[in-house]
Design an enzyme around this catalytic site. Sequence first.
Site, PDB file in Angstrom:
ATOM      1  N   SER A  38       0.844  -1.195   0.000  1.00 27.20           N
ATOM      2  CA  SER A  38       0.000   0.000   0.000  1.00 27.20           C
ATOM      3  C   SER A  38       0.881   1.247   0.000  1.00 27.20           C
ATOM      4  O   SER A  38       2.065   1.170  -0.338  1.00 27.20           O
ATOM      5  CB  SER A  38      -0.930  -0.033   1.214  1.00 27.20           C
ATOM      6  OG  SER A  38      -1.917   0.976   1.104  1.00 27.20           O
ATOM      7  N   ASN A  39       0.322   2.378   0.352  1.00 24.37           N
ATOM      8  CA  ASN A  39       1.082   3.629   0.409  1.00 24.37           C
ATOM      9  C   ASN A  39       0.455   4.523   1.487  1.00 24.37           C
ATOM     10  O   ASN A  39      -0.638   4.226   1.973  1.00 24.37           O
ATOM     11  CB  ASN A  39       1.092   4.306  -0.976  1.00 24.37           C
ATOM     12  CG  ASN A  39      -0.308   4.692  -1.410  1.00 24.37           C
ATOM     13  OD1 ASN A  39      -0.923   5.579  -0.831  1.00 24.37           O
ATOM     14  ND2 ASN A  39      -0.834   4.004  -2.413  1.00 24.37           N
ATOM     15  N   PRO A  40       1.144   5.604   1.874  1.00 27.80           N
ATOM     16  CA  PRO A  40       0.672   6.355   3.052  1.00 27.80           C
ATOM     17  C   PRO A  40      -0.410   7.403   2.789  1.00 27.80           C
ATOM     18  O   PRO A  40      -0.634   8.286   3.620  1.00 27.80           O
ATOM     19  CB  PRO A  40       1.941   7.039   3.568  1.00 27.80           C
ATOM     20  CG  PRO A  40       2.835   7.150   2.391  1.00 27.80           C
ATOM     21  CD  PRO A  40       2.435   6.104   1.402  1.00 27.80           C
ATOM     22  N   SER A  41      -1.118   7.324   1.666  1.00 28.17           N
ATOM     23  CA  SER A  41      -2.178   8.319   1.401  1.00 28.17           C
ATOM     24  C   SER A  41      -3.201   8.331   2.551  1.00 28.17           C
ATOM     25  O   SER A  41      -3.654   7.278   2.998  1.00 28.17           O
ATOM     26  CB  SER A  41      -2.872   7.961   0.085  1.00 28.17           C
ATOM     27  OG  SER A  41      -4.082   8.672  -0.014  1.00 28.17           O
ATOM     28  N   ALA A 105      -4.787   7.331  -4.444  1.00 28.76           N
ATOM     29  CA  ALA A 105      -3.407   6.900  -4.666  1.00 28.76           C
ATOM     30  C   ALA A 105      -3.458   5.381  -4.861  1.00 28.76           C
ATOM     31  O   ALA A 105      -3.250   4.617  -3.914  1.00 28.76           O
ATOM     32  CB  ALA A 105      -2.554   7.275  -3.469  1.00 28.76           C
TER      33      ALA A 105
END
Length: 232
Positions: A38-41, A105
């Site tokens: 995942s990503n930190p959005s 994102a």
Amino acid sequence: MSTNRKRPSKRLQKEIKLRLVITAGPTREYFDTIRFISNPSTGRMGYAIADAAAKAGHRVTLVSGPVELAAPAGVKVIRVETAEEMLKASRRAFAGADAAIFCAAVSDYRPKKRADKKLPKQMMNRRIELAPTPDIAATLGRAKGRRVTIGFALEDHDGRAHAERKLVRKHCDAIILNDPGNVGSDRASAEFLVRGGEWQVWPRSTKPQMARRIIQSLQRLWAARTRVTKAE
Ligand code: C5P
């Protein structure tokens, strides 16, 4: 009514009521039942846009990845996890919509295999084979008809050039070039480009202020598309 491309009046803009799809937040791409890429959005920009749109009287469906935010008042939120789920929910909402703002994102890749049990550490392959996820903006943009779509580009170098390519590749009417420093911050600075137009530099502002500006720009694009222009 004139048919030229003058800016629509504030009054006409207020009369525009759209059915909007907004994507927000990250996606999670699982390789077993627990672990994911995942990503930190945080989803804050997308939620602020949904809130501003609802306050301006638009009917909003927010397709959201996993975030810690409450649904903005008057907004229908569809919660999803993966890019595939986000595409499916967005496609359904887009069918009955006038416009979309792609703010999510989305993870670019997903693990090729998703185990149906938590993998014990010893059994985990230390190489995870990846497959690309669907590009939601590009997929929906390809068959958008007269719908207006706006995308985002988050770039840390050659921002304008990258964003201009994304504007075309994702069949957007406009693109917002986002500064990486905006991620997780209360304030945001951005540049905005409408197809065939010139870059506009937007001043640093709070995310709700930026969201209102985005909704006004969308209304202008819609008015230009439907040729609603200021009666002289
Ligand atoms: O290619 P990139 O991720 O930089 O593009 C950003 C824009 O495309 C954003 O508007 C984002 O929401 C959208 N996007 C998408 N589906 C993807 C990847 C990006 O809708 N798989």
